[in-house]
Design a protein around this motif. Structure first.
Motif, PDB file in Angstrom:
ATOM      1  N   TYR A   1       0.803  -1.215   0.000  1.00  0.00           N
ATOM      2  CA  TYR A   1       0.000   0.000   0.000  1.00  0.00           C
ATOM      3  C   TYR A   1       0.840   1.270   0.000  1.00  0.00           C
ATOM      4  O   TYR A   1       0.351   2.349   0.329  1.00  0.00           O
ATOM      5  CB  TYR A   1      -0.975  -0.011   1.180  1.00  0.00           C
TER       6      TYR A   1
ATOM      7  N   ILE B   1      -7.384  -1.086   6.690  1.00  0.00           N
ATOM      8  CA  ILE B   1      -7.482  -1.791   5.406  1.00  0.00           C
ATOM      9  C   ILE B   1      -7.897  -3.242   5.638  1.00  0.00           C
ATOM     10  O   ILE B   1      -8.810  -3.769   4.996  1.00  0.00           O
ATOM     11  CB  ILE B   1      -6.138  -1.726   4.650  1.00  0.00           C
ATOM     12  N   LEU B   2      -7.221  -3.885   6.610  1.00  0.00           N
ATOM     13  CA  LEU B   2      -7.506  -5.298   6.891  1.00  0.00           C
ATOM     14  C   LEU B   2      -8.938  -5.491   7.376  1.00  0.00           C
ATOM     15  O   LEU B   2      -9.563  -6.509   7.112  1.00  0.00           O
ATOM     16  CB  LEU B   2      -6.542  -5.829   7.949  1.00  0.00           C
ATOM     17  N   GLU B   3      -9.479  -4.479   8.073  1.00  0.00           N
ATOM     18  CA  GLU B   3     -10.819  -4.578   8.626  1.00  0.00           C
ATOM     19  C   GLU B   3     -11.849  -4.830   7.520  1.00  0.00           C
ATOM     20  O   GLU B   3     -12.831  -5.538   7.715  1.00  0.00           O
ATOM     21  CB  GLU B   3     -11.140  -3.283   9.373  1.00  0.00           C
ATOM     22  N   LYS B   4     -11.572  -4.236   6.341  1.00  0.00           N
ATOM     23  CA  LYS B   4     -12.543  -4.358   5.247  1.00  0.00           C
ATOM     24  C   LYS B   4     -12.201  -5.516   4.320  1.00  0.00           C
ATOM     25  O   LYS B   4     -12.876  -5.726   3.316  1.00  0.00           O
ATOM     26  CB  LYS B   4     -12.552  -3.050   4.447  1.00  0.00           C
ATOM     27  N   ASN B   5     -11.127  -6.233   4.592  1.00  0.00           N
ATOM     28  CA  ASN B   5     -10.641  -7.206   3.635  1.00  0.00           C
ATOM     29  C   ASN B   5     -10.325  -8.549   4.301  1.00  0.00           C
ATOM     30  O   ASN B   5      -9.164  -8.870   4.540  1.00  0.00           O
ATOM     31  CB  ASN B   5      -9.386  -6.629   2.960  1.00  0.00           C
TER      32      ASN B   5
ATOM     33  N   LEU C   1     -10.304 -11.583   3.225  1.00  0.00           N
ATOM     34  CA  LEU C   1      -9.490 -12.525   2.450  1.00  0.00           C
ATOM     35  C   LEU C   1      -8.011 -12.224   2.633  1.00  0.00           C
ATOM     36  O   LEU C   1      -7.195 -13.108   2.901  1.00  0.00           O
ATOM     37  CB  LEU C   1      -9.873 -12.424   0.965  1.00  0.00           C
ATOM     38  N   LEU C   2      -7.681 -10.926   2.516  1.00  0.00           N
ATOM     39  CA  LEU C   2      -6.292 -10.505   2.695  1.00  0.00           C
ATOM     40  C   LEU C   2      -5.814 -10.844   4.108  1.00  0.00           C
ATOM     41  O   LEU C   2      -4.695 -11.336   4.306  1.00  0.00           O
ATOM     42  CB  LEU C   2      -6.177  -8.999   2.443  1.00  0.00           C
ATOM     43  N   SER C   3      -6.690 -10.609   5.098  1.00  0.00           N
ATOM     44  CA  SER C   3      -6.327 -10.898   6.499  1.00  0.00           C
ATOM     45  C   SER C   3      -5.949 -12.356   6.665  1.00  0.00           C
ATOM     46  O   SER C   3      -4.911 -12.689   7.235  1.00  0.00           O
ATOM     47  CB  SER C   3      -7.489 -10.578   7.429  1.00  0.00           C
TER      48      SER C   3
ATOM     49  N   TRP D   1     -11.292  -7.886  11.069  1.00  0.00           N
ATOM     50  CA  TRP D   1     -12.533  -7.900  10.282  1.00  0.00           C
ATOM     51  C   TRP D   1     -13.676  -8.582  11.001  1.00  0.00           C
ATOM     52  O   TRP D   1     -14.838  -8.446  10.615  1.00  0.00           O
ATOM     53  CB  TRP D   1     -12.294  -8.573   8.932  1.00  0.00           C
TER      54      TRP D   1
END
Lengths: 312, 347
Positions: B62, B86-90, B92-94, B164
């Motif tokens: 990022y 960012i991780l809160e909304k993602n 899959l990435l987490s 998340w």
């Protein structure tokens, strides 16, 4: 480059390390136990010197014998309560070492409680101890340097006379060589082991009391330098008290002065990595010459040297 | 809404982390007979991976600072805050970054295990123990003072892969940890009952005999130290993710070497089920001491916090003297009789 006072302090530190290593080695030779409680033994010596000096006044040097006897008795207690029973059951060296780690935790917690007690009851601030102010000066150098040297020489001579000239010392060496054979000859190994723990603990207490005059202390002072202690006795070879004293002097001086030289050359930031030096010494000894300083056959080297000199 | 009281969650987390670390210790000590007095080394490796790598990877993705300045406290909390949003909304990435870090921690743990095995091959018993202990101490010392990796004395914040899940964060994290711990238990149980586990026990009981039967002791030791360190490193990484921060001074030899030893000795050296039981008992007692030591404070002239040390130390000594086999002793593994195997093959 290095001020004389730093050399003097390094000598005092190396002397106390030599005494600690001698204690570890004596205990290891007799009972095959790597005594990790040595860390707390040393701290107890430290705190005895501090407490008595603060409460009764006078010079910390007066209390060296008290530290020796008190921590020696602590060693006896550890042998009688823990190591003796385990040895009689034929416990492995790893179990013996682990049990001394347990003892170390208990003794450490007692020191912490004692420190709190001193603070609350006697209003002594015991979490950062500096006894250097009680020391005297000799030609502008700290007195502890000379006193500690005298103590080391005295202890080595006394141990030498004890082990070589007295009947009990001979019995002790016989037990180290072969416990079964010694007990056939009427020597009680238990008494020998007990004595080794008394002397080993006493040396730790003495070393701690000497260290209290030269380094700043807190309840974890012993466990901070325990790696240096073990490095000293391993560099010394673990089978010779004289070797361990040499190892202690060597490690102490290299650690103290080596980091100083590095700090001057590279900058002050290296100073915090000081404990890496004994580790390197320890690893090198174990990998290159595990017999250590005590394992070197000095008489053969001198003979060879003489023949070389004579031949040329 | 409180489904489960916080104290139970606390016990479960401690239990999971220490179960993983103690099982890895048991593999090396109980089965292979290696004097592993430097468990903290591998645990710290895992913590370093989790503290230093996932945050940097995300920062790189990022366009945030990811070099040495990532670990400096002026930047670190801001960067980690941004990444956490960012991780809160993602999810899959987490999850990806979580699993990736755990795998990486295990790989690097195995590498550390391999490095420690170099002196281990030549040294015996207590000598090896001291060398391992000193190595653990030194790594702790270096990472505590060297700022660019995990911030040195100030430590770093760690990205939170459970963010998340929102309000359920602590439940999800706790049960993930517990699940991984139980999985590790099953894996180690399977591993120690395999031919490899039996060879390890044979090596522990008689190196000479196992050499005669053509096994390479050096290889066995190296492999065991690698597997053990990989698992312990997993424990360290999980702990770091759970607490959300990482500072080297947490990883002392007392908490991550001697405590696991005490847990293992109480439960039963060389018995995985015993180890699990030992960890559970110890964690509960420790939590009770933490909860109730405050009541003792007015009656004693010292801080009751030290009683924890007295308790663990006494436990080690008393178990060594009175019950060296632990609460649940090691049992021999019975193999199926030859006749039965032949019948099975025929059928």
């Amino acid at each position: 480059m290095i001020p004389p006072i730093a050399v003097a302090k390094a000598v005092a530190y190396a002397d106390s390390l030599a005494l600690m290593a001698a204690g570890i080695t004596l205990i290891y030779m007799c009972t095959k136990t790597f005594n990790f409680a040595h860390a707390s033994f040393v701290t107890w010596g430290f705190y005895i010197a501090f407490t008595l000096t603060s409460l009764y006044g006078g010079s910390p040097y007066y209390y060296l014998p008290v530290a020796f006897i008190f921590v020696g008795l602590l060693g006896v207690a550890v042998y009688v309560l823990v190591i003796g029973p385990l040895m009689r059951r034929g416990a492995s060296p790893t179990t013996l070492m682990m049990s001394t780690l347990g003892v170390d935790l208990v003794l450490l917690s007692f020191i912490q409680m004692f420190t709190d007690y001193l603070t609350r009851v006697f209003k002594l601030y015991a979490r950062k101890i500096v006894l250097e102010v009680y020391d005297f000066d000799v030609f502008g150098l700290p007195g502890v340097t000379f006193i500690s040297l005298v103590v080391v020489v005295f202890i080595i001579s006394a141990l030498h006379i004890f082990l070589v000239r007295t009947k009990f010392g001979t019995a002790m060496r016989a037990t180290i060589e072969n416990p079964n054979l010694a007990s056939v000859l009427g020597i009680n190994p238990d008494v020998v082991y007990l004595t080794s723990w008394f002397l080993g603990g006493g040396l730790a207490g003495l070393a701690g009391a000497i260290a209290s005059i030269t380094i700043t202390g807190d309840p974890t002072v012993g466990s901070r330098i325990v790696v240096s202690m073990f490095a000293s006795s391993i560099v010394g070879g673990l089978y010779s008290i004289y070797g361990s004293v040499l190892g202690g002097l060597l490690i102490g001086l290299t650690e103290y002065l080596g980091i100083m030289v590095l700090a001057i050359q590279l900058g002050g930031w290296v100073a915090v990595y000081r404990p890496v030096i004994p580790l390197i010494a320890l690893a090198t000894t174990l990998l290159v010459y595990p017999k250590g300083l005590g394992g070197i056959n000095w008489s053969r080297i001198t003979v060879r040297f003489k023949s070389l000199v004579g031949g040329s | 809404m409180e489904l489960i009281p916080p104290v139970i969650l606390y016990i479960l987390v401690d239990f999971s982390i220490y179960l993983i670390v103690t099982l890895s210790l048991n593999l090396e000590v109980g089965y292979a007979g290696l004097p592993q007095f430097g468990r903290v080394l591998a645990v710290l490796t895992g913590a370093l991976v989790a503290g230093a790598i996932p945050g940097r990877l995300l920062a790189l993705m990022y366009g945030l600072p990811y070099g040495p300045e990532y670990a400096f406290y002026e930047y670190n909390y801001k960067v980690v805050d941004t990444l956490n949003t960012i991780l809160e909304k993602n999810p899959l990435l987490s999850v990806t970054i979580f699993i990736f870090t755990l795998v990486l921690a295990m790989v690097l743990g195995a590498v550390i295990g391999y490095l420690t095995s170099k002196p281990a091959i030549r040294l015996r018993e207590a000598y090896l123990g001291i060398t391992l202990l000193a190595m653990g101490d030194v790594l702790m010392l270096i990472t505590y003072y060297y700022t660019p990796i995990i911030g040195g004395t100030t430590g770093v914040s760690v990205v939170d892969p459970f963010r998340w899940t929102g309000g359920a964060r602590f439940y999800v994290a706790t049960f993930t940890l517990l699940g991984i711990a139980l999985l590790t238990f099953l894996l180690i149980e399977r591993l120690t009952k395999s031919p490899y586990g039996r060879v390890l026990r044979a090596m522990r009981d008689s190196e000479l005999a196992i050499t005669v039967y053509g096994r390479d002791i050096v290889k066995l030791r190296t492999y065991t130290l690698m597997v053990g360190a990989a698992i312990a490193s997993l424990g360290g990484a999980l702990y770091t993710f759970y607490t959300g921060s990482c500072i080297a001074s947490t990883y002392t030899r007392v908490t991550w070497t001697f405590w696991p030893w005490a847990f293992m000795m109480l439960g039963g050296t060389g018995n995985n089920l015993g180890v699990m039981f030992g960890v559970l008992v110890f964690v509960i007692v420790k939590t009770l001491i933490v909860m109730y030591r405050g009541l003792l404070a007015p009656y004693v002239p010292f801080d009751p916090v030290w009683l924890e040390y007295t308790f663990v130390g006494m436990a080690i000594v008393l178990i060594a003297i009175f019950r060296p086999q632990g609460l649940i002793p090691e049992k021999p593994i019975f193999t199926i009789p030859r006749k039965k195997i032949e019948e099975l093959i025929k059928a």
